[in-house]
Design an enzyme around this catalytic site. Sequence first.
Site, PDB file in Angstrom:
ATOM      1  N   LYS A  16       8.484 -14.548 -14.504  1.00  0.00           N
ATOM      2  CA  LYS A  16       8.141 -13.192 -15.374  1.00  0.00           C
ATOM      3  C   LYS A  16       7.041 -13.479 -16.266  1.00  0.00           C
ATOM      4  CE  LYS A  16       9.798 -10.785 -13.477  1.00  0.00           C
ATOM      5  NZ  LYS A  16      10.810 -10.810 -12.716  1.00  0.00           N
TER       6      LYS A  16
ATOM      7  N   ARG B 120       2.961   0.288  -6.255  1.00  0.00           N
ATOM      8  CA  ARG B 120       3.058  -0.494  -5.148  1.00  0.00           C
ATOM      9  C   ARG B 120       1.768  -1.114  -4.583  1.00  0.00           C
ATOM     10  NH1 ARG B 120       7.152   1.486  -1.590  1.00  0.00           N
ATOM     11  NH2 ARG B 120       6.216   0.243   0.082  1.00  0.00           N
TER      12      ARG B 120
ATOM     13  N   HIS C  67      11.947 -36.301 -14.803  1.00  0.00           N
ATOM     14  CA  HIS C  67      11.154 -37.246 -13.507  1.00  0.00           C
ATOM     15  C   HIS C  67       9.943 -36.503 -13.287  1.00  0.00           C
ATOM     16  CE1 HIS C  67      15.339 -38.827 -12.671  1.00  0.00           C
ATOM     17  NE2 HIS C  67      15.611 -37.733 -12.993  1.00  0.00           N
TER      18      HIS C  67
ATOM     19  N   GLU D 156       3.742 -13.854 -13.977  1.00  0.00           N
ATOM     20  CA  GLU D 156       3.037 -12.758 -13.229  1.00  0.00           C
ATOM     21  C   GLU D 156       2.448 -11.771 -13.842  1.00  0.00           C
ATOM     22  OE1 GLU D 156       6.103 -10.774 -10.730  1.00  0.00           O
ATOM     23  OE2 GLU D 156       7.483 -10.946 -12.181  1.00  0.00           O
TER      24      GLU D 156
ATOM     25  N   CYS E 273       0.971  -1.167  -0.107  1.00  0.00           N
ATOM     26  CA  CYS E 273      -0.032   0.203   0.153  1.00  0.00           C
ATOM     27  C   CYS E 273       0.938   1.342   0.100  1.00  0.00           C
ATOM     28  CB  CYS E 273      -0.794   0.037   1.210  1.00  0.00           C
ATOM     29  SG  CYS E 273      -1.774  -1.375   1.612  1.00  0.00           S
TER      30      CYS E 273
ATOM     31  N   TRP F 259      -3.668  -2.077  -1.089  1.00  0.00           N
ATOM     32  CA  TRP F 259      -3.597  -3.386  -1.561  1.00  0.00           C
ATOM     33  C   TRP F 259      -4.061  -4.452  -0.355  1.00  0.00           C
ATOM     34  CZ3 TRP F 259      -1.092  -7.977  -0.078  1.00  0.00           C
ATOM     35  CH2 TRP F 259      -0.685  -9.133  -1.093  1.00  0.00           C
TER      36      TRP F 259
ATOM     37  N   ASN G  37      -0.542   1.362   6.384  1.00  0.00           N
ATOM     38  CA  ASN G  37      -0.053   0.208   5.780  1.00  0.00           C
ATOM     39  C   ASN G  37       0.466  -0.807   6.736  1.00  0.00           C
ATOM     40  OD1 ASN G  37      -0.276   1.689   3.428  1.00  0.00           O
ATOM     41  ND2 ASN G  37       1.999   1.938   3.420  1.00  0.00           N
ATOM     42  N   GLY G  38       0.207  -2.107   6.463  1.00  0.00           N
ATOM     43  CA  GLY G  38       0.707  -3.086   7.494  1.00  0.00           C
ATOM     44  C   GLY G  38      -0.552  -3.883   8.120  1.00  0.00           C
TER      45      GLY G  38
ATOM     46  N   GLU H 249      13.486 -17.590 -13.160  1.00  0.00           N
ATOM     47  CA  GLU H 249      13.084 -16.111 -13.511  1.00  0.00           C
ATOM     48  C   GLU H 249      12.293 -15.967 -14.719  1.00  0.00           C
ATOM     49  OE1 GLU H 249      12.901 -13.827 -11.613  1.00  0.00           O
ATOM     50  OE2 GLU H 249      13.026 -12.107 -13.143  1.00  0.00           O
TER      51      GLU H 249
ATOM     52  N   LYS I 130       4.390  -4.023  -5.612  1.00  0.00           N
ATOM     53  CA  LYS I 130       5.818  -4.091  -5.777  1.00  0.00           C
ATOM     54  C   LYS I 130       6.530  -4.370  -4.715  1.00  0.00           C
ATOM     55  CE  LYS I 130       9.322  -3.118  -8.256  1.00  0.00           C
ATOM     56  NZ  LYS I 130       9.710  -4.071  -9.100  1.00  0.00           N
TER      57      LYS I 130
HETATM   58  C1  F6R Z   1       8.952 -10.449  -9.629  1.00  0.00           C
HETATM   59  C2  F6R Z   1       9.152  -9.681  -8.237  1.00  0.00           C
HETATM   60  C3  F6R Z   1       9.001 -10.115  -6.862  1.00  0.00           C
HETATM   61  C4  F6R Z   1      10.162  -9.667  -6.204  1.00  0.00           C
HETATM   62  C5  F6R Z   1       9.941  -9.974  -4.395  1.00  0.00           C
HETATM   63  C6  F6R Z   1      11.004  -9.411  -3.662  1.00  0.00           C
HETATM   64  O1  F6R Z   1       9.097  -9.962 -10.713  1.00  0.00           O
HETATM   65  O2  F6R Z   1       9.453  -8.480  -8.362  1.00  0.00           O
HETATM   66  O3  F6R Z   1       8.825 -11.522  -6.860  1.00  0.00           O
HETATM   67  O4  F6R Z   1      11.366  -9.894  -6.388  1.00  0.00           O
HETATM   68  O5  F6R Z   1       8.587  -9.609  -4.044  1.00  0.00           O
HETATM   69  O6  F6R Z   1      10.921  -8.159  -3.677  1.00  0.00           O
HETATM   70  P1  F6R Z   1      12.444  -7.329  -3.207  1.00  0.00           P
HETATM   71  O7  F6R Z   1      13.387  -7.699  -4.072  1.00  0.00           O
HETATM   72  O8  F6R Z   1      11.998  -5.988  -3.287  1.00  0.00           O
HETATM   73  O9  F6R Z   1      12.744  -7.914  -1.761  1.00  0.00           O
END
Ligand code: F6R
Length: 608
Positions: A485, A27, A504, A488, A2, A74, A100-101, A481, A603
């Site tokens: 990508k 965010r 397997h 998500e 948030c 959020w 937030n929290g 990764e 984010k």
């Molecule tokens: C994927 C993504 C998330 C972050 C994860 C950790 O694209 O962005 O998987 O990598 O939430 O976030 P940070 O790096 O900010 O601790």
Amino acid sequence: MCGIVGYVGPRVATPLLIEGLKRLEYRGYDSAGVAVMNGAGVETVKESGKIARLEALLASAPIHGTTGIGHTRWATHGPPNQTNAHPHTSQDGTIAVVHNGIIENANVLKKMLEGRGYKFTTDTDTEVIAHLIQECFDGVLEDAVIEALWQVEGTYGIAVISSVDSHKIVAARKGSPLLVGLGEDEHFVASDVSAILAHTRQVVYLDDGEMAVVDRNGYRIIDLNATEISKKVAHIDWDLGQIERGGFAHFMLKEIFEQPQTVENTMRGRLLLDEATSKLGGLNLTDEELLSFNNIVITACGTSWHSALIGESLIEELARVPVEVEYASEFRYRNPIVDERTLCIVISQSGETADTLAAMREAKRRGARTLGIVNVVGSTIARESDGGIYIHAGPEIGVASTKAFTSQVVALLLFTLKLARLRDLSYLRGREVVDGMLALPGQIQQILDRAQEIENIAEEFKRASNFLYLGRGYNFPVALEGALKLKEISYIHAEGYPAAEMKHGPIALIDDLMPVVFVAPHDSVFDKITSNVHEVKARKGRVIAITSREEPALEGKIDYEFRIPETMDLLMPILASVPLQLLAYYVAVMRGANVDQPRNLAKSVTVE
Ligand code: F6R
């Protein structure tokens, strides 16, 4: 997650709050709202959905006032509708709160307040705070907030206004980031510097247990005993252009295309060519201390966890120190073998991820030395770790992490070089790594110049419902990764596997509808991965291969190929991840998905 923004000063607050909320929208973004002192009292306007909907509401019924708070939500407690959107107001309407929290004892407090006649109208835990502050209010807002917070368990970043003790904002932090922005005759509060960067670069970061009392003329930082605390003012050197799209259709695309510069920025001034090593000023470790660790634990979440896996291979191969990589969320609840001879590396783009922060604190509690590999300057992990490496990738706004990932790997390379050269890595091998690193920005640019080829591949596969990503060695984390990508941002189910593991289990999924992305550059395990490609083709799977040269062994076995420049095995993940970022991006755009703000994601994950 948030986002919070607040303003007190001479200007009309709502346009500033809306502008700040838009910058925070990345965010968390299922609903938003503002509360502004309109002269008669606190007026609150909130709406579900994007900030643009809130903006339209405010345009039809503007609020005039110069003190206000705003929030983008959020959802954690209750669905993302207008009622549950913040700000939340006290029963008598005099107090508004954004939060937030998570308040862990919300139910207990709610029962207590209901017993005193308070009526609850939302499903949120935040409403408890608003009523509780009203219950404690005796004319001075900060006193009431202090009294309320003594009763609250959980995490919070809050900003509060009151129509009785008006013209001030009270903000408090425990576990959720908050800062005060200092302007001329005006002040801001925000959960993220991007919300206020257009107006000031001077900020004071709150630490856990601290509160800010902010009015037009100044600010005070106090603790929950009302004792004044003196804090340093930090200067932010990101510029506004870095948090704007600059002609790209999406932040994610801009950030993918920034990688030649961001990778260079991570290395800038840190490579010592003559000694074939690196210079890392922020480690806060002497060479002797660096050599004294028995083992290294790397902990992180999501994409940062993938870069940690690459770090594990790098450190073990070049520096020969045992490394273990742990999901931060698991590490914190296990009984890990960590002591004062352990170096704990914590990787986080945001520097605020709740699980990663908690894992770091746990490692510290057990005596480990902690190093943060962090992007956001001044973030909690950056401040609480014993030392660290800023990756200097600049603000990453797109929810899907791209440039932070490649810069994290570069930071891990820098660290590995330093450690390995102190141990027994030869000058020649070190120099080979340094030269390889220096070539990376140009090589990434060569890949980006051919983005159209990836767009064409995306066109072919945009309707697929599943994807498999396979890689070996250094490129296994790249496969993970790539799959993350894609899933998500396009919502296509995708899995990453070590290529040989396919037989397997996952091999059962392969048929003529299944796209399989092989990360198969010419490296030391290339021959091995060739047989995996053959196995997929024998089952009519559709093969997309990331290769680095013409491969007779793959002739007739690949449906679509994208070639990346050649480099050392250990640098390959940086190059190989770029086409996979592009593939995910183009597929998502072609499917009409909201690339920068994918559903359900935020984010910065500041709740456990
Ligand atoms: C994927 C993504 C998330 C972050 C994860 C950790 O694209 O962005 O998987 O990598 O939430 O976030 P940070 O790096 O900010 O601790």
